[in-house]
Design an enzyme around this catalytic site. Sequence first.
Site, PDB file in Angstrom:
ATOM      1  N   LYS A   1      22.958   8.701  23.420  1.00 57.55           N
ATOM      2  CA  LYS A   1      23.558  10.028  23.302  1.00 57.55           C
ATOM      3  C   LYS A   1      22.813  10.868  22.266  1.00 57.55           C
ATOM      4  CE  LYS A   1      28.208   8.692  24.782  1.00 57.55           C
ATOM      5  NZ  LYS A   1      29.650   8.598  24.401  1.00 57.55           N
TER       6      LYS A   1
ATOM      7  N   LYS B   1      42.683  12.679   6.311  1.00 55.53           N
ATOM      8  CA  LYS B   1      41.882  13.698   5.637  1.00 55.53           C
ATOM      9  C   LYS B   1      42.345  13.908   4.197  1.00 55.53           C
ATOM     10  CE  LYS B   1      38.696  14.934   8.517  1.00 55.53           C
ATOM     11  NZ  LYS B   1      37.257  14.786   8.172  1.00 55.53           N
TER      12      LYS B   1
ATOM     13  N   TYR C   1      46.143  11.963  11.328  1.00 58.02           N
ATOM     14  CA  TYR C   1      44.885  12.659  11.059  1.00 58.02           C
ATOM     15  C   TYR C   1      44.977  13.410   9.737  1.00 58.02           C
ATOM     16  CZ  TYR C   1      40.974  15.893  11.363  1.00 58.02           C
ATOM     17  OH  TYR C   1      39.833  16.608  11.086  1.00 58.02           O
TER      18      TYR C   1
ATOM     19  N   ASP D   1      26.777   3.593  12.718  1.00 63.48           N
ATOM     20  CA  ASP D   1      28.109   3.292  13.241  1.00 63.48           C
ATOM     21  C   ASP D   1      29.065   3.223  12.061  1.00 63.48           C
ATOM     22  OD1 ASP D   1      30.417   2.374  14.390  1.00 63.48           O
ATOM     23  OD2 ASP D   1      29.550   0.534  15.231  1.00 63.48           O
TER      24      ASP D   1
END
Length: 349
Positions: free
Chosen positions: A67, A220, A216, A94
């Site tokens: 990719k 953060k 999420y 990764d």
Amino acid sequence: MTFFNTYPGFLYRQFLVCPSKAPSTTSLHGKAGLVTGSNTGLGYHASAQLLEIGLSHLILAVRSISKGEAARKSLLASLPASAKTPVVEVWELDLGNYASIIAFVDRLKRSEIQIDFALLNAGVANFEYTVNQPTSHESSIQINWLSTALLTLLLLPELDRQAADNLNRPRPVLSIVGSETAAWAKLAEAKVSTEQGIPLIEVMDDKSHFDMGDRYYASKLLQQLFFLELLNRRSSAKRSTGAILNMVNPGFCYGSELHRTAEGALGTVLAGVKRVIGRSTPMGARTLVHSAVLAGESSNGKFLSDNKLAPFAGYGDSDSGRITQSQVWKETLSELGPVVNIDELLSEI
């Protein structure tokens, strides 16, 4: 809570604030940088904009080499035929694997490439409880907090060294992509950790505490608390002469793959919401370009949004928040201790 960190403040920015492009006079000729998560979304568009303003050497740090190569070809094809062809490399990184992170930074050191900026953009937003197999931690906590912390701790001494060795060049920048949503996190797991005397990481890993709507935001916030404690621990000499360390909020964007795990009705609704209130991914990417190559020394230790200084979430301003921030730091070091020489790293920051 400041207006910036409120929902009305968020909507005001989404609808009425447009971060500007890099000035046409900007030139990155002779400069080199790396962008993580750069094969798609914000990372890809930030890479495209950096190349448009003349970046000479770009490292696309991606999990999938295939990719990454596709992104590389697309980025080069989008440049004007008259433009001098930059060096664009694809390096494997990764973030779910500590060994891969260590190998990536070791490769950077061996390459002797003079890095002008490192833009840590890679992140995930999971809508289902997902385990990162190499470490057995919940995936969003692993990528957004723990692995980003490791990459930061490994890169910072190298960029500090490059700053010391190249006093005639601007200080290199280590810019981490954060989120304004950190200010909205409930982080109920912190209370559970305190009351039950269980490490916060263990509580976050417990599926029974997984809150899809908050995870999420919480990840953060944890990322931000680590960042703030790192700033506190950084020596005054390194703060003034070493790498510039900042955090940037790109806003809520459509066209990115951050929410790619949302499927079915949830995915359809989220896609619709993003189209209504989201800014385009190229527009959001402007903020990343600004933090990495334009914000300069005034951004050191700061949180940026819409190409301006902005307030952090403010969670650590309370007594309980300061306790959690310290706990986040200690648990991060405990987690990473078995894979790197933490004492040595800390002595270098």
